[in-house]
Design an enzyme around this catalytic site. Structure first.
Site, PDB file in Angstrom:
ATOM      1  N   ASP A 180       8.821 -35.018  52.060  1.00 40.71           N
ATOM      2  CA  ASP A 180       9.618 -33.704  51.858  1.00 40.71           C
ATOM      3  C   ASP A 180      10.860 -33.213  53.346  1.00 40.71           C
ATOM      4  O   ASP A 180      10.103 -31.859  53.236  1.00 40.71           O
ATOM      5  CB  ASP A 180       9.360 -32.806  50.919  1.00 40.71           C
ATOM      6  CG  ASP A 180      10.355 -32.291  50.258  1.00 40.71           C
ATOM      7  OD1 ASP A 180      11.650 -32.262  50.446  1.00 40.71           O
ATOM      8  OD2 ASP A 180       9.592 -31.355  49.327  1.00 40.71           O
ATOM      9  N   SER A 231      11.476 -22.080  49.780  1.00 41.96           N
ATOM     10  CA  SER A 231      11.665 -23.783  49.787  1.00 41.96           C
ATOM     11  C   SER A 231      12.196 -24.116  52.155  1.00 41.96           C
ATOM     12  O   SER A 231      13.440 -23.534  52.225  1.00 41.96           O
ATOM     13  CB  SER A 231      12.749 -24.930  50.331  1.00 41.96           C
ATOM     14  OG  SER A 231      12.022 -25.203  48.465  1.00 41.96           O
ATOM     15  N   HIS A 284      14.224 -31.897  50.783  1.00 40.04           N
ATOM     16  CA  HIS A 284      15.626 -31.619  49.441  1.00 40.04           C
ATOM     17  C   HIS A 284      16.400 -30.331  49.234  1.00 40.04           C
ATOM     18  O   HIS A 284      17.263 -30.063  48.904  1.00 40.04           O
ATOM     19  CB  HIS A 284      14.238 -30.716  47.787  1.00 40.04           C
ATOM     20  CG  HIS A 284      13.665 -29.946  48.106  1.00 40.04           C
ATOM     21  ND1 HIS A 284      12.330 -29.744  48.608  1.00 40.04           N
ATOM     22  CD2 HIS A 284      14.065 -28.246  48.247  1.00 40.04           C
ATOM     23  CE1 HIS A 284      11.572 -28.391  48.634  1.00 40.04           C
ATOM     24  NE2 HIS A 284      13.016 -27.762  48.362  1.00 40.04           N
ATOM     25  N   GLY A 338      14.041 -20.306  46.967  1.00 39.64           N
ATOM     26  CA  GLY A 338      13.833 -19.843  48.852  1.00 39.64           C
ATOM     27  C   GLY A 338      13.695 -19.590  49.587  1.00 39.64           C
ATOM     28  O   GLY A 338      13.579 -19.665  50.875  1.00 39.64           O
ATOM     29  N   SER A 396       7.356 -27.196  50.357  1.00 37.15           N
ATOM     30  CA  SER A 396       7.936 -28.669  49.695  1.00 37.15           C
ATOM     31  C   SER A 396       8.103 -27.666  48.056  1.00 37.15           C
ATOM     32  O   SER A 396       9.162 -27.029  48.089  1.00 37.15           O
ATOM     33  CB  SER A 396       7.279 -29.408  49.665  1.00 37.15           C
ATOM     34  OG  SER A 396       7.950 -30.960  48.503  1.00 37.15           O
TER      35      SER A 396
END
Length: 414
Positions: free
Chosen positions: A242, A323, A212, A321, A339
């Site tokens: 992801d 991720s 993402h 943040g 994720s």
């Protein structure tokens, strides 16, 4: 519903500058595989988590349809294998291999069928499900947005699965991807964290992050408002994962296979599959270092942007943040990429991770010692790490003294 605060250990991340990825330098004790008893009476072997994962894979093939999942008991350091058939030979086979064996009701096929039913009847934003081998059921979670008719839909779907097949719990948070504006790696006004440095299929240096993040921006920088240092090559989100592969724009970039904890770095040796019950650590640009356990595998999460499958479910906390940040083990195995999930590092919650093994296979990259290292006098070019952001300050952001499930001390070198 009451929520317990998840114990966490954080490390301050070096602010400013580009730092390499790194790992915790604590090794689990060696396995004790000696067995003197007869196979049918043999005591389970004492195993490291990775050895337990390898043994589980072997037994899954050997036991066939009777295999109903497995998990790692971190307290006893035993692999527990579920079997659905009262077959003495199968039990003896599993025990002689070193596993603890227990008979359960739900087969892998039945749990897989139940998950397909949930996909068709309970796919609403804010829900997730994953098989929990410790309970031999599917754990279904609904976040705070699942109310009214949508809650009734999910509850009815779980009830139709029958007694003993699934459990439903409510989460106080909201399932979101942990992307934010701020530090670490920056692209299109968003902030994420780098996961692991890798070598792309053609030998070029690159790093993995969340998919993402990869679809949010095509180029990423190591400083807010700075020049791009990497360009997205491949990204998957939502759908079957992801994850994203970001190539360094400078082919001479040195990108060692490490996770940086601030002032301690240890090489990441290889990627490995997660095991339920395994202790894992997460590093991210917002919250630094936190730890917890793997709760479920092959999880399905219904984010507002769409459904993602094949994830790892944990009780490790994370915040916006984080991720793309790395999930790894004490002995330096790469497990996952952050994720999303619900909650935060104050109240806890659920966090889901993309398996690194699946991401590597999909993008054709490799991970390990020397990943991304190129010749040609590139000593001043270094790769992004998920320690390249502002993680805050104060005592909560330092390594705390503690002991892990295996009794080893968790300390920080200075």
């Amino acid at each position: 519903m009451s929520h317990q605060r998840i114990p966490k250990r954080k490390a301050a991340i070096a602010a400013g500058g580009v730092v390499a990825l790194g790992a915790a330098a604590i090794l689990l004790p060696n396995a004790n595989a000696s067995q003197d008893a007869a196979p049918e009476q043999a005591a389970p072997r004492t195993l490291k988590a990775q050895d337990a994962s390898d043994l589980a894979s072997q037994l899954a093939g050997a036991l066939g349809d009777a295999f109903a999942g497995s998990y790692y008991d971190a307290d006893s350091r035993h692999l527990v294998v579920n079997v659905t058939e009262d077959d003495h030979q199968l039990v003896v086979q599993a025990r002689s291999a070193g596993a603890a064996v227990r008979e359960v009701d739900n087969s892998t096929a039945e749990l897989t069928s139940a998950a397909r039913t949930l996909k068709s009847e309970a796919t609403v934003p804010g829900t997730s499900w994953a098989v929990d081998p410790r309970t031999n059921k599917i754990l279904v979670t609904a976040d705070s947005t699942v109310t009214g008719a949508r809650w009734d839909q999910v509850e009815s779907a779980v009830e139709r699965l029958g007694d003993g097949m699934a459990t439903l719990k409510k989460s106080a948070g909201t399932f979101t991807t942990f992307l934010s504006g701020g530090d670490a790696i920056f692209g299109g006004g968003a902030r994420c964290s780098a996961g692991f440095n890798v070598t792309a299929g053609d030998g070029a240096p690159a790093f993995l992050t969340a998919g993402h993040c990869g679809v949010a921006a095509a180029q990423w920088s190591d400083a807010q408002g700075g020049a791009p240092v990497g360009t997205v090559d491949q990204a998957v989100f939502p759908g079957a994962g992801d994850f994203a592969l970001v190539r360094y724009d400078d082919p001479a970039t040195q990108a060692p296979s490490e996770v940086d904890l601030g002032d301690q770095t240890v090489p990441i040796g290889q990627a490995a599959e997660a095991t339920v019950g395994q202790q894992v650590f997460r590093m991210g640009s917002t919250t630094g270092l936190s730890d917890g356990q793997v709760l479920g595998l092959d999880a399905t999460v219904n984010y507002p942007e769409g459904t993602v499958t094949g994830l790892i479910q944990t009780n490790v906390c994370a915040e916006p943040g984080d991720s793309g940040g790395s999930l790894f083990t004490q002995d330096g195995l790469a497990i996952g990429l952050t994720s999303g999930g619900s909650g935060d590092c104050a109240i806890g919650g659920e966090t889901f991770f993309q398996p690194v093994t699946t991401a590597l296979a999909a993008v054709g990259a490799t991970l390990g010692a020397g990943a991304g290292e190129q010749g040609g006098g590139a000593g001043d070019a270094s790769g992004i790490g998920d320690g390249s952001g502002d993680a805050g300050s104060g005592s909560d952001d330092q390594w705390q003294d503690g002991h892990q499930a295996d009794g080893s001390a968790l300390t920080r070198t200075h």
